[in-house]
Design a protein around this motif. Sequence first.
Motif, short mmCIF file in Angstrom:
data_model
loop_
_atom_site.label_atom_id
_atom_site.label_comp_id
_atom_site.label_asym_id
_atom_site.label_seq_id
_atom_site.Cartn_x
_atom_site.Cartn_y
_atom_site.Cartn_z
N ILE A 245 16.56 18.18 -12.45
CA ILE A 245 16.39 17.86 -13.87
C ILE A 245 17.74 18.13 -14.53
CG2 ILE A 245 15.26 18.58 -16.03
CD1 ILE A 245 13.27 17.21 -14.24
N CYS A 262 7.35 23.37 -20.21
CA CYS A 262 7.55 23.72 -18.81
C CYS A 262 6.52 24.74 -18.30
CB CYS A 262 8.97 24.28 -18.61
SG CYS A 262 9.25 24.75 -16.89
N PRO A 263 5.70 24.37 -17.32
CA PRO A 263 4.71 25.32 -16.81
C PRO A 263 5.34 26.44 -15.97
CG PRO A 263 4.61 23.27 -15.58
CD PRO A 263 5.62 23.07 -16.66
N ALA A 264 6.62 26.26 -15.60
CA ALA A 264 7.28 27.29 -14.79
C ALA A 264 8.07 28.27 -15.67
CB ALA A 264 8.20 26.63 -13.77
N ILE A 266 10.67 27.84 -17.46
CA ILE A 266 12.13 27.71 -17.31
C ILE A 266 12.73 27.37 -18.68
CG2 ILE A 266 13.99 26.38 -16.20
CD1 ILE A 266 11.96 25.91 -13.86
N VAL A 268 14.59 25.35 -20.13
CA VAL A 268 15.24 24.05 -19.88
C VAL A 268 16.29 23.73 -20.94
CG1 VAL A 268 14.81 21.61 -19.40
CG2 VAL A 268 13.05 23.29 -18.86
N VAL A 274 18.75 21.99 -13.92
CA VAL A 274 17.73 22.99 -13.57
C VAL A 274 17.78 23.26 -12.06
CG1 VAL A 274 15.25 23.51 -13.52
CG2 VAL A 274 16.23 22.28 -15.48
N GLU A 278 11.39 27.60 -8.96
CA GLU A 278 10.08 27.44 -9.60
C GLU A 278 9.87 26.04 -10.17
OE1 GLU A 278 7.75 29.50 -9.28
OE2 GLU A 278 8.85 31.25 -8.59
N CYS A 279 10.93 25.24 -10.26
CA CYS A 279 10.78 23.88 -10.81
C CYS A 279 10.06 22.99 -9.80
CB CYS A 279 12.13 23.29 -11.17
SG CYS A 279 12.00 21.57 -11.69
N THR A 280 8.92 22.46 -10.21
CA THR A 280 8.14 21.62 -9.29
C THR A 280 8.33 20.13 -9.59
OG1 THR A 280 6.22 21.72 -10.73
CG2 THR A 280 6.35 23.40 -9.00
N THR A 281 9.33 19.82 -10.38
CA THR A 281 9.60 18.44 -10.84
C THR A 281 8.33 17.74 -11.34
OG1 THR A 281 9.58 17.72 -8.53
CG2 THR A 281 11.73 17.90 -9.59
N CYS A 282 7.59 18.48 -12.15
CA CYS A 282 6.39 17.88 -12.73
C CYS A 282 6.76 16.85 -13.80
CB CYS A 282 5.50 18.97 -13.32
SG CYS A 282 6.26 19.86 -14.70
N LEU A 283 7.98 16.90 -14.28
CA LEU A 283 8.52 15.98 -15.29
C LEU A 283 7.85 16.12 -16.66
CD1 LEU A 283 9.07 12.70 -13.20
CD2 LEU A 283 10.56 14.67 -13.44
N ARG A 284 7.17 17.23 -16.87
CA ARG A 284 6.58 17.45 -18.20
C ARG A 284 7.70 17.58 -19.24
NH1 ARG A 284 1.55 19.33 -19.31
NH2 ARG A 284 2.40 20.82 -20.81
N CYS A 285 8.81 18.24 -18.85
CA CYS A 285 9.91 18.44 -19.79
C CYS A 285 10.54 17.11 -20.21
CB CYS A 285 10.96 19.38 -19.20
SG CYS A 285 11.57 18.86 -17.59
S1 SF4 Z 1 10.19 19.41 -14.11
FE1 SF4 Z 1 8.43 20.67 -14.71
S2 SF4 Z 1 8.81 22.65 -13.73
FE2 SF4 Z 1 10.77 21.54 -13.67
S3 SF4 Z 1 11.85 22.19 -15.50
FE3 SF4 Z 1 10.72 20.34 -16.07
S4 SF4 Z 1 8.75 21.04 -16.88
FE4 SF4 Z 1 9.71 22.77 -15.79
#
Ligand code: SF4
Length: 361
Positions: A245, A262-264, A266, A268, A274, A278-285
């Motif tokens: 990211i 960010c659920p982790a 972080i 950001v 990043v 702990e970043c799971t690349t959920c792409l919420r950010c």
């Molecule tokens: S991709 Fe998900 S876990 Fe990684 S920084 Fe973004 S919100 Fe957090």
Amino acid sequence: MGRVDSEKEIEEKTKAVWRKTKAKLDALDSQKLRLGVQIVFLLATLYTGWRFVLFVHYVRYGGQPVTRPPGVEAFLPLSSLISLKYWVLTGIYNSIHPAGLAIFIAIVLMGILVKRSFCSWVCPIGFLSEYLWKFGRKILGRNWVLPKALDYPLRSVKYLLLFFFAWGILGQMSVMALRAFIYSPYNRMADVKMLLFFEHLSAFSFWVMVALAVLSIPIKNFWCRYLCPYGALLGFLSLFSPVKITRNPKTCVDCRLCTEACPANIQVHKLNRVVSDECTTCLRCTSVCPEEKTLDLRLPNKKKPIPPWVYALTIVLIFVLVTGLARLTGHWKNSLSVEEYRVRLQEINRPIYNHTGGGRR
Ligand code: SF4
Ligand code: SF4
């Protein structure tokens, strides 16, 4: 001349269709895509589990034949790690749980190539955890973030568990010990024993599961963040992954929406790239960032970001290609006959079926 024109026309039209399709694909919402991939893997897992229950029922009581779904071996990661070491050292791809090894290789490849995406795009436990904390946020108004003094030591628990297994298997087991385990009665019936574990769940195991589920409501991804050795392995491997990211500090307006999403946990909004286990690349950010071309997923030194659909496709393709290759090369179905399952199931309570039972039979 007319033919050349029409060929050019066709080429132009094809390009226009591709541009339109690509624009539509690029506009796809990353979170909807992720949910779609999660649901597909969840359904596949449930279907596999159900087929396995039917298979064991058939082995026990007879009736309409049911074939065993090899995918059930995905739940035998330690056996797969042992198989992997045995394969590397001897060149023998064992036929006791071959699908487990193929799935394990696919997951490890995912960790290296597309970070810890397995946790937030594929894993059914990750999926369940995500909806538990979302439920928690709904009923409690927010999720709890543990103080650093507690969070850091707890995060290391999953690495300690990983180290314990890796040291025991990769560091300690000789080829002879690996072979003895792979062909032991315990390993041959490991899938059935796993089912029996859930069928006859002890009160202790039940309450541990309840406790984990309850803790996952206020605390985001409690199991994944603190306890899952698979998460630790993928977190470690993800550090070597080229995709990260990436934030453009010139266009960032410091709204902090990314950090909030960010659920982790972080930070950001403070990072240009990043780099976190702990970043799971959920792409919420990236999905909540209000500024265009400010926060996205990128390969190093690449001007263009990776569109979410390309990322989703890559995750699915890694899984499909590796497991497909295993199927095509005859490394998918195991070599145990129904008769062998039947005989062993009848004597499964004998000590040789305990993991310390050892012995080759
Ligand atoms: S991709 Fe998900 S876990 Fe990684 S920084 Fe973004 S919100 Fe957090
Ligand atoms: S959401 Fe985007 S604009 Fe807001 S702080 Fe994060 S990167 Fe910057």
